[in-house]
Design a protein around this motif. Structure first.
Motif, PDB file in Angstrom:
ATOM      1  N   SER A 156      69.624  -5.254  20.165  1.00  0.00           N
ATOM      2  CA  SER A 156      70.784  -5.818  20.863  1.00  0.00           C
ATOM      3  C   SER A 156      71.451  -4.850  21.825  1.00  0.00           C
ATOM      4  CB  SER A 156      71.822  -6.291  19.835  1.00  0.00           C
ATOM      5  OG  SER A 156      72.488  -5.186  19.239  1.00  0.00           O
ATOM      6  N   GLY A 157      71.416  -3.560  21.506  1.00  0.00           N
ATOM      7  CA  GLY A 157      72.125  -2.584  22.328  1.00  0.00           C
ATOM      8  C   GLY A 157      73.611  -2.531  22.065  1.00  0.00           C
ATOM      9  N   ILE A 158      74.104  -3.359  21.143  1.00  0.00           N
ATOM     10  CA  ILE A 158      75.523  -3.375  20.805  1.00  0.00           C
ATOM     11  C   ILE A 158      75.817  -2.229  19.840  1.00  0.00           C
ATOM     12  CG2 ILE A 158      77.371  -4.715  19.709  1.00  0.00           C
ATOM     13  CD1 ILE A 158      75.932  -7.251  20.642  1.00  0.00           C
ATOM     14  N   GLU A 159      76.835  -1.475  20.140  1.00  0.00           N
ATOM     15  CA  GLU A 159      77.146  -0.286  19.356  1.00  0.00           C
ATOM     16  C   GLU A 159      77.679  -0.645  17.972  1.00  0.00           C
ATOM     17  OE1 GLU A 159      79.760   3.846  19.838  1.00  0.00           O
ATOM     18  OE2 GLU A 159      79.726   2.330  21.431  1.00  0.00           O
ATOM     19  N   SER A 187      77.728 -13.594  24.682  1.00  0.00           N
ATOM     20  CA  SER A 187      76.527 -14.061  25.368  1.00  0.00           C
ATOM     21  C   SER A 187      75.759 -15.012  24.449  1.00  0.00           C
ATOM     22  CB  SER A 187      75.632 -12.885  25.757  1.00  0.00           C
ATOM     23  OG  SER A 187      74.509 -13.341  26.489  1.00  0.00           O
ATOM     24  N   THR A 236      64.008  -9.118  31.083  1.00  0.00           N
ATOM     25  CA  THR A 236      64.746  -8.388  30.051  1.00  0.00           C
ATOM     26  C   THR A 236      64.516  -9.070  28.710  1.00  0.00           C
ATOM     27  OG1 THR A 236      66.744  -9.695  30.478  1.00  0.00           O
ATOM     28  CG2 THR A 236      66.549  -7.572  31.619  1.00  0.00           C
ATOM     29  N   GLN A 283      71.075  -8.903  29.681  1.00  0.00           N
ATOM     30  CA  GLN A 283      70.708  -7.567  30.156  1.00  0.00           C
ATOM     31  C   GLN A 283      70.394  -7.551  31.646  1.00  0.00           C
ATOM     32  OE1 GLN A 283      67.619  -6.918  27.269  1.00  0.00           O
ATOM     33  NE2 GLN A 283      68.993  -5.944  25.800  1.00  0.00           N
ATOM     34  N   THR A 314      76.548  -4.954  28.427  1.00  0.00           N
ATOM     35  CA  THR A 314      76.350  -5.228  27.009  1.00  0.00           C
ATOM     36  C   THR A 314      77.505  -6.078  26.521  1.00  0.00           C
ATOM     37  OG1 THR A 314      75.216  -3.126  26.674  1.00  0.00           O
ATOM     38  CG2 THR A 314      76.092  -4.211  24.714  1.00  0.00           C
ATOM     39  N   ASP A 374      80.094  -8.049  23.800  1.00  0.00           N
ATOM     40  CA  ASP A 374      80.725  -7.688  22.534  1.00  0.00           C
ATOM     41  C   ASP A 374      80.078  -8.448  21.380  1.00  0.00           C
ATOM     42  OD1 ASP A 374      83.127  -6.064  23.576  1.00  0.00           O
ATOM     43  OD2 ASP A 374      83.244  -7.928  24.733  1.00  0.00           O
ATOM     44  N   ARG A 406      79.815  -6.280  17.456  1.00  0.00           N
ATOM     45  CA  ARG A 406      80.348  -4.973  17.071  1.00  0.00           C
ATOM     46  C   ARG A 406      80.868  -5.027  15.637  1.00  0.00           C
ATOM     47  NH1 ARG A 406      83.790  -4.995  21.671  1.00  0.00           N
ATOM     48  NH2 ARG A 406      85.475  -4.461  20.232  1.00  0.00           N
TER      49      ARG A 406
END
Length: 431
Positions: A96-99, A241, A254, A259, A264, A266, A286
């Protein structure tokens, strides 16, 4: 078949629509092809509404499900540790790339979007939500509230205070001829004006599909959602998203549709193709958003062992076979071929898409107005030639397609040929 159709109409709601003048019953499938009850085989370019992502009878998925069935444990619920659920969540968090992300599993995209809206409105202590015109986010009460397509809304009631943005409606006269940069600028200024005039400022979130599914695969220009997020960040609002149809490499360029905008989100929702036909949905967000809810929660069926076995096997297959690259390659082949043919077919108003997610918009050749009847005619033409497709669009005039990501080049060329033949027949009928 007529007997089954009569039985269907007797016990199923009238609003559960069936494709084709003579609806078909699909009884078997293998690869990218399905067979109906009459023994007719079709190349499937719709995949159960963007759901059979790998196609049919995929050994890796079937065997994973059979192994879980053999344990005798079909269901336990989230009250117990579920190894498959944890393993799948770990993969999704990484992709996902979500922190500091966490995942919650549901049964469908509708449930996933409801959960995302709950997280956002709870975090912001606001019922104000932004959504996109022409969008579709599900059939439940809250999800319909953020759906910007009147054909899918039975009433105006909503638990949310919703305002709809521009972003996928570039063919409206006020936007005609604008470059991507100018269109983005106009849309962002409209967002700022809306926030200043129609809201209390404390907006919870914007929910958006990177490519609108039911909307007929319309989409904002790359970068618009990033530009929107810059404004949202000023207000503390969140970006959701909706990747129910665009996830897992389908757009080719992507892995997730968002992306392409260089941003990115939330919160991200997913469903459909991840289970390759098994019921699954979910939210990745998150960690502080996911953990914030104070009330107890669970999902009785969400993330059950069978669905997790199928989803883990499906996602592993996508990654190990680089199906994102396959979508990019074959999508370019088909979309390019359709655009080349469209130049000589007045019935085609637009060809659009990304990867193995593409559509043809049908219009009256004399007026250029949306022509839903011609879209229906094209669907009949493709069916007669052995190809299954779908339909959508704000006006019901778009034929949309999302073949399995395992599509071969030979099958892509076969499908393209059928589509062009069908468009030619539809164009002739429109004269």
């Amino acid at each position: 078949m007529s007997d089954l159709l009569a039985r269907h109409r007797a016990v199923m709601p009238d609003w559960v629509a069936l494709y084709y003048e003579r609806p078909i019953e699909i009884v078997s499938g293998r690869g990218r092809r399905v067979t109906d009850a009459d023994g007719r085989t079709y190349l499937d370019f719709f995949g159960g509404i963007v759901t059979n992502m790998l196609g049919y009878d995929v050994a890796e998925v079937r065997e994973a499900v059979e192994r879980q069935l053999a344990t005798g444990v079909v269901h336990t619920s989230t009250a117990y540790l579920l190894r498959g659920q944890v393993e799948l969540a770990e993969k999704i968090v990484r992709l996902s790339g979500i922190e500091n992300a966490k995942v919650f599993f549901t049964n469908s995209g509708t449930e996933a979007n409801e959960t995302a809206l709950l997280l956002a409105t709870y975090a912001r202590k606001s019922d104000q939500v932004l959504a996109m015109r022409q969008s579709y986010h599900g059939r439940s009460f809250g999800a319909l509230g953020v759906t910007g397509n009147r054909s899918w809304r039975n009433n105006s009631y909503s638990p949310l205070n919703v305002h709809f943005l521009h972003g996928a409606d570039r063919r409206l006269p006020q936007f005609a001829g604008l470059s991507d940069a100018d269109y983005i600028k106009v849309c962002v200024e409209d967002l700022r004006h809306l926030l200043a005039t129609a809201t209390g400022g404390d907006v919870a979130a914007l929910i958006a599909e990177p490519v609108q599914g039911v909307g007929g695969f319309t989409m904002p220009p790359d970068g618009l959602l990033a530009a929107y997020k810059e404004v949202l960040d000023e207000y503390g609002a969140l970006l959701i998203s909706d990747e129910v149809q665009t996830g897992w490499g389908r757009t080719g360029e992507t892995f997730f549709g968002i992306q392409a905008h260089g941003v990115t989100p939330d919160i991200m929702t997913f469903a459909k193709g991840l289970g390759n036909g098994f019921a699954i949905g979910g939210v990745v967000a998150r960690g502080e958003l996911m953990d914030a809810l104070h009330a107890s929660g669970l999902s009785t069926f969400g993330g059950n062992p069978i669905a997790m076995a199928a989803a883990n096997a499906t996602l592993d297959y996508v990654l190990e076979h680089d199906l994102q690259a396959n979508a990019a390659k074959l999508g370019a082949l088909i979309i390019g071929g359709l655009r080349e043919a469209a130049g000589r077919l007045p019935v085609v108003g637009d060809v659009r898409g990304k990867g193995l997610m593409f559509a043809v918009e049908l219009v009256d050749p004399g007026t250029g107005e949306p022509a839903p009847a011609l879209a229906g005619r094209m669907m009949e033409e493709t069916r007669e030639r052995g190809l299954l497709v779908g339909k959508g669009g704000l006006y019901g005039n778009v034929v949309r397609m999302a073949p399995p990501l395992t599509l071969t080049e030979d099958e892509a060329r076969e499908g393209l040929g059928i589509l062009i033949d069908s468009l030619e027949a539809t164009n002739e009928a429109a004269k």
